[in-house]
Design a protein around this motif. Structure first.
Motif, PDB file in Angstrom:
ATOM      1  N   PRO A 142       0.828  -1.215   0.000  1.00  0.00           N
ATOM      2  CA  PRO A 142       0.000   0.000   0.000  1.00  0.00           C
ATOM      3  C   PRO A 142       0.858   1.259   0.000  1.00  0.00           C
ATOM      4  O   PRO A 142       1.833   1.358   0.750  1.00  0.00           O
ATOM      5  CB  PRO A 142      -0.806  -0.129   1.295  1.00  0.00           C
ATOM      6  CG  PRO A 142      -0.839  -1.606   1.578  1.00  0.00           C
ATOM      7  CD  PRO A 142       0.480  -2.125   1.112  1.00  0.00           C
ATOM      8  N   VAL A 143       0.492   2.199  -0.851  1.00  0.00           N
ATOM      9  CA  VAL A 143       1.210   3.476  -0.947  1.00  0.00           C
ATOM     10  C   VAL A 143       0.429   4.511  -0.148  1.00  0.00           C
ATOM     11  O   VAL A 143      -0.730   4.792  -0.453  1.00  0.00           O
ATOM     12  CB  VAL A 143       1.374   3.913  -2.411  1.00  0.00           C
ATOM     13  CG1 VAL A 143       2.173   5.209  -2.490  1.00  0.00           C
ATOM     14  CG2 VAL A 143       2.042   2.812  -3.232  1.00  0.00           C
ATOM     15  N   GLU A 144       1.072   5.082   0.863  1.00  0.00           N
ATOM     16  CA  GLU A 144       0.387   5.968   1.798  1.00  0.00           C
ATOM     17  C   GLU A 144       0.979   7.371   1.756  1.00  0.00           C
ATOM     18  O   GLU A 144       2.196   7.537   1.610  1.00  0.00           O
ATOM     19  CB  GLU A 144       0.475   5.412   3.225  1.00  0.00           C
ATOM     20  CG  GLU A 144      -0.167   4.032   3.367  1.00  0.00           C
ATOM     21  CD  GLU A 144      -0.122   3.528   4.795  1.00  0.00           C
ATOM     22  OE1 GLU A 144       0.238   4.328   5.699  1.00  0.00           O
ATOM     23  OE2 GLU A 144      -0.450   2.343   5.015  1.00  0.00           O
ATOM     24  N   LEU A 145       0.088   8.333   1.892  1.00  0.00           N
ATOM     25  CA  LEU A 145       0.489   9.742   1.925  1.00  0.00           C
ATOM     26  C   LEU A 145       0.765  10.143   3.370  1.00  0.00           C
ATOM     27  O   LEU A 145      -0.044   9.893   4.266  1.00  0.00           O
ATOM     28  CB  LEU A 145      -0.624  10.618   1.343  1.00  0.00           C
ATOM     29  CG  LEU A 145      -0.385  12.127   1.326  1.00  0.00           C
ATOM     30  CD1 LEU A 145       0.758  12.478   0.394  1.00  0.00           C
ATOM     31  CD2 LEU A 145      -1.657  12.865   0.914  1.00  0.00           C
ATOM     32  N   ILE A 146       1.927  10.771   3.607  1.00  0.00           N
ATOM     33  CA  ILE A 146       2.329  11.209   4.935  1.00  0.00           C
ATOM     34  C   ILE A 146       2.202  12.723   5.029  1.00  0.00           C
ATOM     35  O   ILE A 146       2.662  13.451   4.154  1.00  0.00           O
ATOM     36  CB  ILE A 146       3.783  10.782   5.250  1.00  0.00           C
ATOM     37  CG1 ILE A 146       3.916   9.266   5.140  1.00  0.00           C
ATOM     38  CG2 ILE A 146       4.198  11.263   6.629  1.00  0.00           C
ATOM     39  CD1 ILE A 146       3.053   8.487   6.101  1.00  0.00           C
TER      40      ILE A 146
END
Length: 286
Positions: A227-231
């Motif tokens: 999963p690619v997550e925005l921080i």
């Protein structure tokens, strides 16, 4: 002494020079007093000090001050709501871009991550209850959310996009199981998709669009399950932890075009696929 000479004048009983020494001491004392007067610290007379103190007090009284106007509480609330809507719109833009860029990469890299394969449908969904209470009104206005689980985004080129699913569609049921509404509906929908994806079979999704209902069948696609997550961080950075990929807001702004962003995500994907993180941890233990 001759007889014709007069008698000499009688001498004073005062010792010779005594009167001269006293005069000298008096003159020295007067000199020292004059020196003290000349060498004394120069300063205003007591009356002048009083005038200066009064002037300072007067200056303090006439110093200009900025009066704080009273704020209209309604205007303050409206501005807060406006800022919250801006935050949600910006978040939506970041998430859409991140999903559209990362999803094709996760799908194309499956030969590299055979041990970390998953199945994806390319959907993002939520109800208004998934947002903090102070943001729910803004989420309803910007995304059209309510107590039902609605589609927020569909990844470009995904199986869901090919099936004609659109943002705003309400998810009623997954494989015949209704997901409900309210606080736990988003979590229940996610669990239903996870179970269906693990089975490897097609997923039947019951949707409502306006007053009409329809059922679509989606074949989950093999993807690298990273999963690619925005921080929420303005630092220009991206990193991987062996299971996920993280991209900061600062990096999203720095990577001005999608090709640059794709390069960043592909670099972190390779770290996970090649087990670089695990190798680093083993080296530390050794």
């Amino acid at each position: 002494m001759r007889e014709s000479d007069p008698d000499p004048a009688p001498r004073s009983r005062t010792p010779q020079g005594t009167e001269g020494r006293a005069g000298a001491r008096s003159r020295a004392a007067r000199g020292r007093a004059a020196a003290r007067r000349w060498l004394a610290p120069v300063g205003p007379a007591p009356g002048v000090w009083a005038c200066l103190a009064a002037a300072c007090l007067l200056q303090a009284c006439i110093t200009p001050t900025t009066e704080r106007g009273e704020l209209d509480e309604l205007a303050v609330q409206q501005e807060r709501e406006y800022q919250r809507r801006l935050v949600i719109r910006r978040e939506l833009d970041y998430q859409r871009r991140l999903r559209d860029v990362s999803y094709p990469l996760l799908r194309a890299a499956t030969p590299l991550c055979v041990n970390d394969l998953g199945r994806g449908v390319g959907l993002q969904f939520a109800s208004v209850n998934a947002y903090p209470p102070e943001y729910r009104r803004a989420a309803a206005a910007v995304l059209g959310l309510d107590d039902y689980v609605r589609i927020i985004q569909v990844a470009a080129g995904s199986a869901s996009a090919g099936a004609g699913i659109l943002p705003g569609d309400v998810i009623v049921a997954v494989n015949g199981r209704e997901v409900g509404q309210g606080g736990g509906a988003t979590r229940a929908t996610r669990s239903a998709f996870d179970r269906a994806a693990r089975s490897g079979a097609a997923i039947e999704i019951d949707l409502r669009r306006g007053t009409s209902r329809r059922t679509v069948s989606i074949e989950p696609e093999p993807i690298c399950y990273y999963p690619v997550e925005l921080i929420d961080d303005d630092v220009i950075n991206a990193y991987a932890d062996g299971e996920r990929i993280f991209v900061t807001r600062g990096m999203m702004r720095f990577a001005e075009d999608d090709h640059s962003l794709a390069l960043v995500i592909a670099h972190e994907l390779a770290h996970n696929a090649m087990d670089h993180i695990e190798a680093q941890q083993k080296n530390r233990r050794v």
